[in-house]
Design a protein around this motif. Structure first.
Motif, short mmCIF file in Angstrom:
data_model
loop_
_atom_site.label_atom_id
_atom_site.label_comp_id
_atom_site.label_asym_id
_atom_site.label_seq_id
_atom_site.Cartn_x
_atom_site.Cartn_y
_atom_site.Cartn_z
N UNK A 107 0.88 -1.22 0.07
CA UNK A 107 0.09 -0.03 -0.12
C UNK A 107 0.86 1.29 0.08
N UNK A 108 2.08 1.11 0.85
CA UNK A 108 3.00 2.37 0.77
C UNK A 108 3.41 2.69 -0.49
N UNK A 109 3.77 1.56 -1.18
CA UNK A 109 4.48 1.50 -2.75
C UNK A 109 3.53 2.19 -3.55
N UNK A 110 2.24 1.81 -3.34
CA UNK A 110 1.31 2.20 -4.51
C UNK A 110 1.08 3.70 -4.09
N UNK A 111 0.95 3.98 -2.72
CA UNK A 111 0.67 5.44 -2.52
C UNK A 111 1.89 6.47 -2.99
N UNK A 112 3.15 5.76 -2.84
CA UNK A 112 4.26 6.62 -3.12
C UNK A 112 4.16 6.72 -4.81
N UNK A 113 3.77 5.90 -5.44
CA UNK A 113 3.66 5.82 -6.96
C UNK A 113 2.52 6.88 -7.40
N UNK A 114 1.48 6.93 -6.67
CA UNK A 114 0.49 7.77 -7.00
C UNK A 114 0.85 9.24 -6.71
N UNK A 115 1.45 9.13 -5.46
CA UNK A 115 1.81 10.74 -5.37
C UNK A 115 2.77 11.29 -6.18
N UNK A 116 3.75 10.32 -6.62
CA UNK A 116 4.64 10.66 -7.63
C UNK A 116 4.02 11.49 -8.95
N UNK A 117 2.94 10.59 -9.35
CA UNK A 117 2.23 11.03 -10.47
C UNK A 117 1.38 12.25 -10.21
N UNK A 118 0.68 12.17 -9.26
CA UNK A 118 -0.18 13.23 -8.65
C UNK A 118 0.79 14.64 -8.64
N UNK A 119 1.82 14.69 -8.02
CA UNK A 119 2.77 15.63 -7.83
C UNK A 119 3.41 16.19 -9.20
N UNK A 120 3.38 15.56 -10.19
CA UNK A 120 3.86 15.95 -11.35
C UNK A 120 2.84 16.44 -12.21
N UNK A 121 1.65 16.28 -11.85
CA UNK A 121 0.47 16.59 -12.51
C UNK A 121 -0.13 18.00 -12.30
N UNK A 122 -0.78 18.49 -13.33
CA UNK A 122 -1.51 19.76 -13.23
C UNK A 122 -2.65 19.92 -12.15
N UNK A 123 -3.09 18.70 -12.06
CA UNK A 123 -4.06 18.47 -10.84
C UNK A 123 -3.69 18.83 -9.60
N UNK A 124 -2.30 18.73 -9.28
CA UNK A 124 -1.60 19.04 -8.07
C UNK A 124 -1.79 20.62 -7.82
N UNK A 125 -1.57 21.13 -8.79
CA UNK A 125 -1.58 22.77 -8.77
C UNK A 125 -2.87 23.15 -8.42
N UNK A 126 -4.01 22.52 -9.12
CA UNK A 126 -5.43 22.90 -8.99
C UNK A 126 -5.73 22.36 -7.45
N UNK A 127 -5.28 21.69 -7.09
CA UNK A 127 -5.96 20.91 -5.83
C UNK A 127 -5.05 21.13 -4.53
N UNK A 128 -3.69 21.68 -4.83
CA UNK A 128 -2.78 21.95 -3.74
C UNK A 128 -3.33 22.75 -2.43
N UNK A 129 -4.32 23.43 -2.63
CA UNK A 129 -4.68 24.17 -1.67
C UNK A 129 -5.69 23.65 -0.60
N UNK A 130 -6.14 22.45 -0.85
CA UNK A 130 -7.24 21.66 -0.53
C UNK A 130 -6.40 21.15 0.97
N UNK A 131 -7.24 21.51 2.14
CA UNK A 131 -6.55 20.94 3.35
C UNK A 131 -6.37 19.64 3.31
N UNK A 132 -6.97 18.53 2.62
CA UNK A 132 -6.79 17.12 2.74
C UNK A 132 -5.52 16.74 1.52
N UNK A 133 -5.25 17.71 0.67
CA UNK A 133 -4.45 17.40 -0.36
C UNK A 133 -3.19 18.12 -0.33
N UNK A 134 -3.09 19.21 0.36
CA UNK A 134 -1.86 19.97 0.28
C UNK A 134 -0.46 19.27 0.34
N UNK A 135 -0.50 18.31 1.50
CA UNK A 135 0.70 17.64 1.71
C UNK A 135 1.06 16.48 0.60
#
Length: 173
Positions: A107-135
């Motif tokens: 689960x940690x490995x999958x979470x890491x891969x998903x976060x790498x993909x998410x952090x590199x996407x434009x979605x991270x810029x759009x949702x980066x201020x959300x309290x649940x997603x900012x980290x």
């Protein structure tokens, strides 16, 4: 009452740790302390013999020594190390502990891969201020591994000895 403690405390602590790590990138010491104190009080009342009780603490000690070493090397957060050890206490040296560690790794490995993909996407810029997603969106931060530990703990908890004891008591009523 004892059954209620068994059914509530561990799951609550796992959810709290996961959400806390997601929101603040920390897992409070009190989560691990509550898990340890509750097990220390509850396990003998379930009829667990003293040798088994001791082996549960030995499992926690072994996990803590390994995870503390990983923390010292900078490979793991301190809260994650303590949570892993406190969770190991509930599982003892058992197949559940091995499955917990394997599940947490997957689960940690999958979470890491998903976060790498998410952090590199434009979605991270759009949702980066959300309290649940900012980290999750901040590529300068690590991985909130407490999320994986919490999920894995919840997956394995129903097959642990305390839960099996509580279920047997409730079905006997």
């Amino acid at each position: 009452m004892l059954e209620a403690l068994i059914f509530v405390v561990f799951p609550f602590c796992m959810v709290f740790a996961a959400v806390s790590d997601m929101l603040s990138m920390t897992i409070a010491n009190r989560v691990s302390l509550i898990l340890i104190a509750t097990f220390a009080v509850v396990a003998p009342m379930t009829g667990m013999d003293w040798a088994t009780y001791g082996w549960h603490f030995a499992a926690a000690g072994l996990v803590l020594s390994v995870t503390f070493s990983l923390f010292a090397l900078g490979a793991m957060g301190g809260g994650d190390a303590k949570l892993l050890a406190a969770t190991a206490l509930w599982m003892g040296f058992s197949g559940e502990l091995v499955a917990y560690l394997v599940n947490a790794s997957i689960i940690g490995g999958l979470l890491t891969l998903l976060l790498i993909l998410y952090r590199g996407s434009s979605l991270a810029v759009l949702t980066g201020n959300n309290v649940f997603l900012r980290h999750f969106a901040n590529d300068k931060l690590g991985i909130p591994y407490g999320v994986a530990l919490g999920i894995s703990g919840l997956i394995m908890y129903p097959s642990t000895a305390p839960v099996q004891w509580a279920l047997a008591r409730l079905t006997a009523l």
